[in-house]
Design a protein around this motif. Structure first.
Motif, PDB file in Angstrom:
ATOM      1  N   UNK A 130      -1.987   3.605  -9.102  1.00 32.04           N
ATOM      2  CA  UNK A 130      -3.338   4.240  -8.383  1.00 32.04           C
ATOM      3  C   UNK A 130      -3.984   2.663  -8.170  1.00 32.04           C
ATOM      4  N   UNK A 131      -3.809   1.776  -9.006  1.00 29.93           N
ATOM      5  CA  UNK A 131      -4.221   0.373  -8.718  1.00 29.93           C
ATOM      6  C   UNK A 131      -3.725  -0.379  -7.702  1.00 29.93           C
ATOM      7  N   UNK A 132      -2.550   0.063  -7.458  1.00 31.25           N
ATOM      8  CA  UNK A 132      -1.765  -0.615  -6.223  1.00 31.25           C
ATOM      9  C   UNK A 132      -2.184  -0.050  -5.189  1.00 31.25           C
ATOM     10  N   UNK A 133      -2.548   1.106  -4.997  1.00 31.13           N
ATOM     11  CA  UNK A 133      -2.724   1.878  -3.895  1.00 31.13           C
ATOM     12  C   UNK A 133      -4.000   1.194  -3.482  1.00 31.13           C
ATOM     13  N   UNK A 134      -4.987   0.872  -4.398  1.00 30.88           N
ATOM     14  CA  UNK A 134      -6.423   0.054  -3.804  1.00 30.88           C
ATOM     15  C   UNK A 134      -5.917  -1.330  -3.760  1.00 30.88           C
ATOM     16  N   UNK A 135      -4.661  -1.696  -3.811  1.00 27.54           N
ATOM     17  CA  UNK A 135      -4.548  -3.502  -3.809  1.00 27.54           C
ATOM     18  C   UNK A 135      -5.329  -4.064  -4.858  1.00 27.54           C
TER      19      UNK A 135
END
Length: 423
Positions: A130-135
């Protein structure tokens, strides 16, 4: 705490939830009767240990000081502490789906503290994804660090698959934070390749090789990029998975665009775009770290321009930008914007380059993407005749390991100087 009497148990359960805690969760997780928990809360409030947060927005409480919370938590025997976390985790899963969906890291922490490492890894990986999806690359790497520690407690048969999954996230976060050609990226990809040895017949082979090809491509390792892209293409073509064929074709097209045979590049990129289904393959950005359609269309735009097909170049450029914007995936959008900026440079439109580079700089600065920042800055320097900064940016690109097309980028200061009569 000692003066609380029986209410101390409720204070400790609240401390296990965290410095901030929700009364509804505390009631559900507690082993004491609801009326007793309510009285305990009143006693804890009267003792000035906690205060009510935002009284108009429900029953949320905060320990008045972190040390008070720590004292209550540390006073619990280890077995009781694990039991409390297990009850909190189970209660969140059963009764608080909104919390589970929005804050999987909270579940992961409680399960880990309860010794439930299988679920801790699962929820921790979800939080990292989830954090990666939001960069949010720093946050992502923090989650992945926790997961990698918890993995050691899993059965060996389950470790390799789970570690490969979290390591893919690590690789993509490192690419964002340090650039695609950083040594830490290479080390992470190498670890994924090691794990593939424990996963015979794994579907993860193509994504791993794709990351490796990306590393070599941006690092300017042309021979290695050719070897890996050929291996990637052979595996994909031997499969029945159209998604793998698209990803491999996009990478091969990017390689041909750099190596020179533009006719081959155009053909393979057009094939990638023709196979790409916007619904079926929308997840490519998550799997590979960059979306296949955005990269293929943006690259094809430049290839078309170099072959003299200006209208087709504009069409594919617009496609890449529109699709990347719809994905809500920052790295893919950054790539489409960079290729758009390069296309404007090839056209010699300094105003368009300046505007496009400024938009890319805003995106890169917001999310901390140094490679995009460097590429955008040197193109902006070319457009605005800022030669001193351009030379500094060249040093930055070298430091990032980004040696792809370095003769081209190194020519930009010379081009601007020639334009201004410094021959």
């Amino acid at each position: 705490l000692a003066a609380l009497g029986p209410a101390r148990e409720t204070a400790q359960m609240a401390a296990a939830i965290g410095r901030e805690f929700d009364a509804a969760l505390l009631h559900q997780a507690s082993m004491r009767e609801q009326t007793l928990v309510q009285q305990d809360l009143a006693d804890i409030l009267a003792a000035d240990m906690v205060y009510r947060q935002h009284p108009t927005q429900g029953d949320r409480f905060v320990f008045r000081h972190a040390l008070i919370r720590d004292a209550a938590y540390d006073g619990m025997p280890r077995a009781l502490r694990e039991q409390a976390h297990a009850r909190i985790a189970a209660t969140l899963e059963q009764y608080f789906p909104a919390v589970v969906a929005a804050h999987p890291a909270v579940l992961a922490g409680h399960f880990a503290s309860a010794g439930g490492f299988g679920k801790a890894v699962s929820y921790g990986t979800r939080a990292a994804r989830s954090s990666l999806q939001r960069s949010l690359n720093e946050e992502t790497l923090s989650h992945t660090s926790n997961v990698l520690a918890w993995l050691q407690h899993l059965d060996p048969d389950a470790q390799a698959e789970a570690e490969w999954d979290i390591n893919r996230i690590v690789t993509q976060a490192l690419m964002g934070k340090y650039g695609w050609a950083d040594a830490r990226v290479k080390a992470s990809v190498d670890r994924s390749r090691e794990l593939l040895g424990q996963l015979p017949g794994s579907p993860h082979t193509v994504p791993t090789l794709w990351s490796l090809a990306t590393y070599h491509h941006v690092a300017g390792n042309r021979a290695e990029a050719r070897v890996v892209s050929d291996e990637l293409s052979a595996i994909a073509e031997a499969s029945d998975d159209s998604g793998l064929k698209i990803a491999a074709a996009a990478m091969l097209g990017v390689r041909y665009r750099c190596d020179g045979p533009l006719d081959k590049a155009a053909a393979i990129l057009e094939r990638a775009l023709s196979l790409y289904d916007p619904v079926q393959h929308r997840h490519h950005a998550t799997i590979f770290g960059l979306d296949s359609r955005a990269w293929a269309a943006g690259t094809l735009a430049i290839v078309c321009w170099l072959r003299g097909a200006g209208a087709a170049a504009s069409r594919h450029d617009a496609e890449a930008l529109a699709w990347a914007r719809s994905l809500n995936h920052v790295p893919s959008l950054g790539l489409a914007m960079l290729q758009h900026t390069l296309l404007q440079h090839h056209r010699g439109d300094r105003i368009a380059v300046q505007q496009a580079a400024e938009e890319l700089l805003e995106l890169a600065d917001k999310y901390g993407l140094p490679a995009y920042t460097a590429y955008a800055r040197i193109l902006h320097c070319w457009a605005t005749d800022n030669m001193p900064q351009a030379l500094d940016v060249l040093d930055t690109l070298h430091a990032l390991g980004c040696r792809l097309a370095m003769p081209f980028y190194a020519s930009l200061p010379a081009d601007a100087e020639a334009r201004n009569g410094a021959l």
